[in-house]
Design a protein around this motif. Structure first.
Motif, PDB file in Angstrom:
ATOM      1  N   LEU A 188      -1.960  -6.836  -6.094  1.00  0.00           N
ATOM      2  CA  LEU A 188      -0.592  -6.333  -6.102  1.00  0.00           C
ATOM      3  C   LEU A 188      -0.460  -5.197  -7.116  1.00  0.00           C
ATOM      4  CD1 LEU A 188      -0.420  -9.578  -5.411  1.00  0.00           C
ATOM      5  CD2 LEU A 188       2.028  -9.149  -5.592  1.00  0.00           C
ATOM      6  N   ILE A 189      -0.253  -3.981  -6.617  1.00  0.00           N
ATOM      7  CA  ILE A 189      -0.003  -2.831  -7.469  1.00  0.00           C
ATOM      8  C   ILE A 189       1.511  -2.692  -7.610  1.00  0.00           C
ATOM      9  CG2 ILE A 189      -0.346  -0.369  -7.823  1.00  0.00           C
ATOM     10  CD1 ILE A 189      -2.937  -2.000  -7.809  1.00  0.00           C
ATOM     11  N   MET A 190       2.025  -2.977  -8.799  1.00  0.00           N
ATOM     12  CA  MET A 190       3.466  -2.951  -9.041  1.00  0.00           C
ATOM     13  C   MET A 190       3.842  -1.584  -9.619  1.00  0.00           C
ATOM     14  SD  MET A 190       3.960  -5.975  -7.940  1.00  0.00           S
ATOM     15  CE  MET A 190       5.727  -6.133  -8.262  1.00  0.00           C
ATOM     16  N   ASP A 191       4.180  -0.654  -8.726  1.00  0.00           N
ATOM     17  CA  ASP A 191       4.561   0.694  -9.140  1.00  0.00           C
ATOM     18  C   ASP A 191       5.956   0.631  -9.750  1.00  0.00           C
ATOM     19  OD1 ASP A 191       5.285   3.306  -9.438  1.00  0.00           O
ATOM     20  OD2 ASP A 191       4.778   3.924  -7.397  1.00  0.00           O
ATOM     21  N   ASP A 192       6.012   0.746 -11.058  1.00  0.00           N
ATOM     22  CA  ASP A 192       7.248   0.477 -11.793  1.00  0.00           C
ATOM     23  C   ASP A 192       8.125   1.726 -11.938  1.00  0.00           C
ATOM     24  OD1 ASP A 192       9.015  -1.189 -13.146  1.00  0.00           O
ATOM     25  OD2 ASP A 192       8.078  -0.838 -15.092  1.00  0.00           O
ATOM     26  N   GLY A 193       8.528   2.277 -10.784  1.00  0.00           N
ATOM     27  CA  GLY A 193       9.393   3.460 -10.805  1.00  0.00           C
ATOM     28  C   GLY A 193       8.678   4.716 -11.252  1.00  0.00           C
ATOM     29  N   SER A 194       7.404   4.850 -10.899  1.00  0.00           N
ATOM     30  CA  SER A 194       6.621   6.014 -11.333  1.00  0.00           C
ATOM     31  C   SER A 194       7.216   7.321 -10.815  1.00  0.00           C
ATOM     32  CB  SER A 194       5.175   5.891 -10.833  1.00  0.00           C
ATOM     33  OG  SER A 194       4.531   4.774 -11.403  1.00  0.00           O
ATOM     34  N   GLN A 195       6.995   8.383 -11.592  1.00  0.00           N
ATOM     35  CA  GLN A 195       7.443   9.716 -11.202  1.00  0.00           C
ATOM     36  C   GLN A 195       6.278  10.578 -10.722  1.00  0.00           C
ATOM     37  OE1 GLN A 195       9.350  10.943 -14.836  1.00  0.00           O
ATOM     38  NE2 GLN A 195      11.211   9.763 -14.414  1.00  0.00           N
ATOM     39  N   ASP A 196       5.100   9.981 -10.637  1.00  0.00           N
ATOM     40  CA  ASP A 196       3.945  10.706 -10.127  1.00  0.00           C
ATOM     41  C   ASP A 196       3.494  10.082  -8.806  1.00  0.00           C
ATOM     42  OD1 ASP A 196       2.756   8.350 -10.859  1.00  0.00           O
ATOM     43  OD2 ASP A 196       1.297   9.226 -12.243  1.00  0.00           O
ATOM     44  N   LYS A 197       2.221  10.211  -8.472  1.00  0.00           N
ATOM     45  CA  LYS A 197       1.719   9.739  -7.177  1.00  0.00           C
ATOM     46  C   LYS A 197       0.985   8.410  -7.282  1.00  0.00           C
ATOM     47  CE  LYS A 197       1.184  14.479  -5.477  1.00  0.00           C
ATOM     48  NZ  LYS A 197       0.221  15.487  -4.955  1.00  0.00           N
ATOM     49  N   THR A 198       1.397   7.556  -8.215  1.00  0.00           N
ATOM     50  CA  THR A 198       0.718   6.278  -8.415  1.00  0.00           C
ATOM     51  C   THR A 198       0.609   5.487  -7.109  1.00  0.00           C
ATOM     52  OG1 THR A 198       1.338   6.077 -10.745  1.00  0.00           O
ATOM     53  CG2 THR A 198       0.868   4.040  -9.571  1.00  0.00           C
ATOM     54  N   LEU A 199       1.715   5.297  -6.419  1.00  0.00           N
ATOM     55  CA  LEU A 199       1.709   4.493  -5.195  1.00  0.00           C
ATOM     56  C   LEU A 199       0.836   5.146  -4.122  1.00  0.00           C
ATOM     57  CD1 LEU A 199       4.606   2.521  -3.684  1.00  0.00           C
ATOM     58  CD2 LEU A 199       3.330   4.045  -2.179  1.00  0.00           C
ATOM     59  N   ALA A 200       0.964   6.469  -3.959  1.00  0.00           N
ATOM     60  CA  ALA A 200       0.172   7.177  -2.946  1.00  0.00           C
ATOM     61  C   ALA A 200      -1.319   7.093  -3.255  1.00  0.00           C
ATOM     62  CB  ALA A 200       0.615   8.636  -2.869  1.00  0.00           C
ATOM     63  N   VAL A 201      -1.681   7.169  -4.535  1.00  0.00           N
ATOM     64  CA  VAL A 201      -3.088   7.074  -4.941  1.00  0.00           C
ATOM     65  C   VAL A 201      -3.643   5.693  -4.600  1.00  0.00           C
ATOM     66  CG1 VAL A 201      -4.601   6.910  -6.958  1.00  0.00           C
ATOM     67  CG2 VAL A 201      -3.028   8.841  -6.730  1.00  0.00           C
ATOM     68  N   ALA A 202      -2.839   4.655  -4.837  1.00  0.00           N
ATOM     69  CA  ALA A 202      -3.272   3.292  -4.528  1.00  0.00           C
ATOM     70  C   ALA A 202      -3.508   3.115  -3.033  1.00  0.00           C
ATOM     71  CB  ALA A 202      -2.233   2.292  -5.027  1.00  0.00           C
ATOM     72  N   ILE A 203      -2.568   3.581  -2.239  1.00  0.00           N
ATOM     73  CA  ILE A 203      -2.693   3.441  -0.782  1.00  0.00           C
ATOM     74  C   ILE A 203      -3.864   4.256  -0.252  1.00  0.00           C
ATOM     75  CG2 ILE A 203      -1.571   3.935   1.421  1.00  0.00           C
ATOM     76  CD1 ILE A 203      -0.540   1.433   0.057  1.00  0.00           C
ATOM     77  N   GLU A 204      -4.046   5.466  -0.771  1.00  0.00           N
ATOM     78  CA  GLU A 204      -5.156   6.312  -0.329  1.00  0.00           C
ATOM     79  C   GLU A 204      -6.500   5.658  -0.655  1.00  0.00           C
ATOM     80  OE1 GLU A 204      -7.430   9.095   1.365  1.00  0.00           O
ATOM     81  OE2 GLU A 204      -5.251   8.839   1.579  1.00  0.00           O
ATOM     82  N   TYR A 205      -6.606   5.047  -1.838  1.00  0.00           N
ATOM     83  CA  TYR A 205      -7.836   4.355  -2.202  1.00  0.00           C
ATOM     84  C   TYR A 205      -8.080   3.184  -1.248  1.00  0.00           C
ATOM     85  CZ  TYR A 205     -11.465   2.137  -4.979  1.00  0.00           C
ATOM     86  OH  TYR A 205     -12.654   1.578  -5.386  1.00  0.00           O
ATOM     87  N   ALA A 206      -7.017   2.456  -0.933  1.00  0.00           N
ATOM     88  CA  ALA A 206      -7.151   1.316  -0.018  1.00  0.00           C
ATOM     89  C   ALA A 206      -7.612   1.776   1.367  1.00  0.00           C
ATOM     90  CB  ALA A 206      -5.815   0.583   0.079  1.00  0.00           C
ATOM     91  N   ARG A 207      -7.089   2.891   1.836  1.00  0.00           N
ATOM     92  CA  ARG A 207      -7.493   3.416   3.145  1.00  0.00           C
ATOM     93  C   ARG A 207      -8.958   3.849   3.121  1.00  0.00           C
ATOM     94  NH1 ARG A 207      -2.160   6.093   3.636  1.00  0.00           N
ATOM     95  NH2 ARG A 207      -0.960   4.909   5.175  1.00  0.00           N
ATOM     96  N   LYS A 208      -9.334   4.526   2.060  1.00  0.00           N
ATOM     97  CA  LYS A 208     -10.700   5.038   1.958  1.00  0.00           C
ATOM     98  C   LYS A 208     -11.727   3.914   1.981  1.00  0.00           C
ATOM     99  CE  LYS A 208     -13.709   7.769  -1.076  1.00  0.00           C
ATOM    100  NZ  LYS A 208     -13.780   8.565  -2.329  1.00  0.00           N
TER     101      LYS A 208
END
Length: 317
Positions: free
Chosen positions: A105-125
């Protein structure tokens, strides 16, 4: 007689000041966790058929062996290092235990950068279908992100770890082993420690100022009643599901001092806590301000201790 009157007056004055200051700390520094937004009940995964799914519940029966909760705020640069470490650990473990199941569980705590997108991209890769990314509408703080993640976990054991990858993830095996050994009525907590390396051969790399602040904070924590734990703040803590159910529904603190509240709740409920040496190195990019957050933590800890001592906060069984 005059001297006695002066001493009595001084004592009354100090006692009055202490009461007033305690009241102000409780009034203005007691944390008030916000209610979870509806959108925060869901996670995003790489499962294209059901991309957005509802999170689990700590009160449900365990359906995986291990839940890994990662609080992340503006961690696009550091998160991939941890994800790679976790992926390698899981791959090695599945060679020994092919049926090993986990969730991340990656809990993106209101980030203003690409934290969530980076996590999802890594998961896809890497086809990491076990990764669940949760987006908080507003920043809660590290403690709030951890609490929300644990409350949504499905693991028989639940670990939270910092997003910076400062702790070697493979050290979780030592925590699991010690938790199983120390468990009482299914309840156990094992916490990583950066203070036992001289005796165990583990490696800890930190700056001198960080080491000094940790010593000062440890002294303060001990004075306020949390004794017997050398390192309360290491972001690598493991809970049996039964222990998590006793701890996290009672949590109030959503910022840095939440680790100490966890240990206080364990103490009040007689949950065994094992401190396990881990390999750790300081990673650049910390979100913590040394001066501001140190003062904030000191006041928050005092508020927590006073609320429990005075019975303002009740522990739900």
């Amino acid at each position: 007689m005059h001297m006695l009157e002066l001493l009595v007056s001084a004592f009354v004055g100090v006692a009055t000041l202490a009461v007033v200051c305690s009241g102000l700390v409780i009034r203005f520094k007691s944390p008030q966790p916000r209610i979870r937004e509806e959108s925060e009940n869901f996670f995003i995964s790489i499962d294209e058929k059901h991309e957005k799914q509802r999170l689990g519940d700590l009160n449900d029966a365990a359906s995986v062996d291990l839940s890994i909760v990662v609080p992340a705020y503006n961690e696009e640069a550091r998160l991939p290092v941890l994800l790679e470490d976790i992926r390698k650990y899981v791959s090695n473990r599945r060679q020994k235990q092919p049926r090993f199941k986990y969730e991340l569980l990656i809990m993106d705590d209101g980030s203003q950068d690409k934290t969530l997108a980076v996590a999802i991209e890594y998961a896809r890769k890497h086809q990491m279908r076990e990764l669940k990314a949760v987006r908080h509408v507003k920043n809660r703080g590290k403690g709030g992100a951890v609490t929300q993640g644990v409350m949504s976990s499905l693991g028989r054991y639940i670990l939270f770890c910092d997003a910076d990858g400062a702790t070697r993830f493979g050290d979780i095996d030592q925590l699991l082993s010690e938790a199983e050994r120390r468990a009482t009525n299914g309840m156990a907590i094992a916490i990583g420690s950066r203070n036992n390396q001289a005796l165990t051969g583990t490696v800890v790399e930190r700056s001198h100022i960080r080491a000094f602040l940790q010593w000062g904070f440890h002294t303060y924590v001990t004075m306020l009643g949390v004794r017997g734990i050398r390192d309360t703040q290491c972001g690598f803590k493991l809970f049996s599901r039964e222990a998590a159910r006793k701890i996290f529904p009672n949590m109030h603190v959503e910022r840095f001092i939440f680790d100490v509240e966890i240990l206080l709740l364990a103490k009040y409920q007689n949950i065994p806590v094992a401190e396990v040496p881990v390999n750790w190195h300081e990673v650049a990019g910390s979100k913590m301000s040394i001066v501001r957050d140190s003062i904030q933590m000191a006041l928050d800890l005092l508020a927590v201790r006073l609320n429990y001592l005075l019975g303002n906060w009740k522990i739900k069984n």
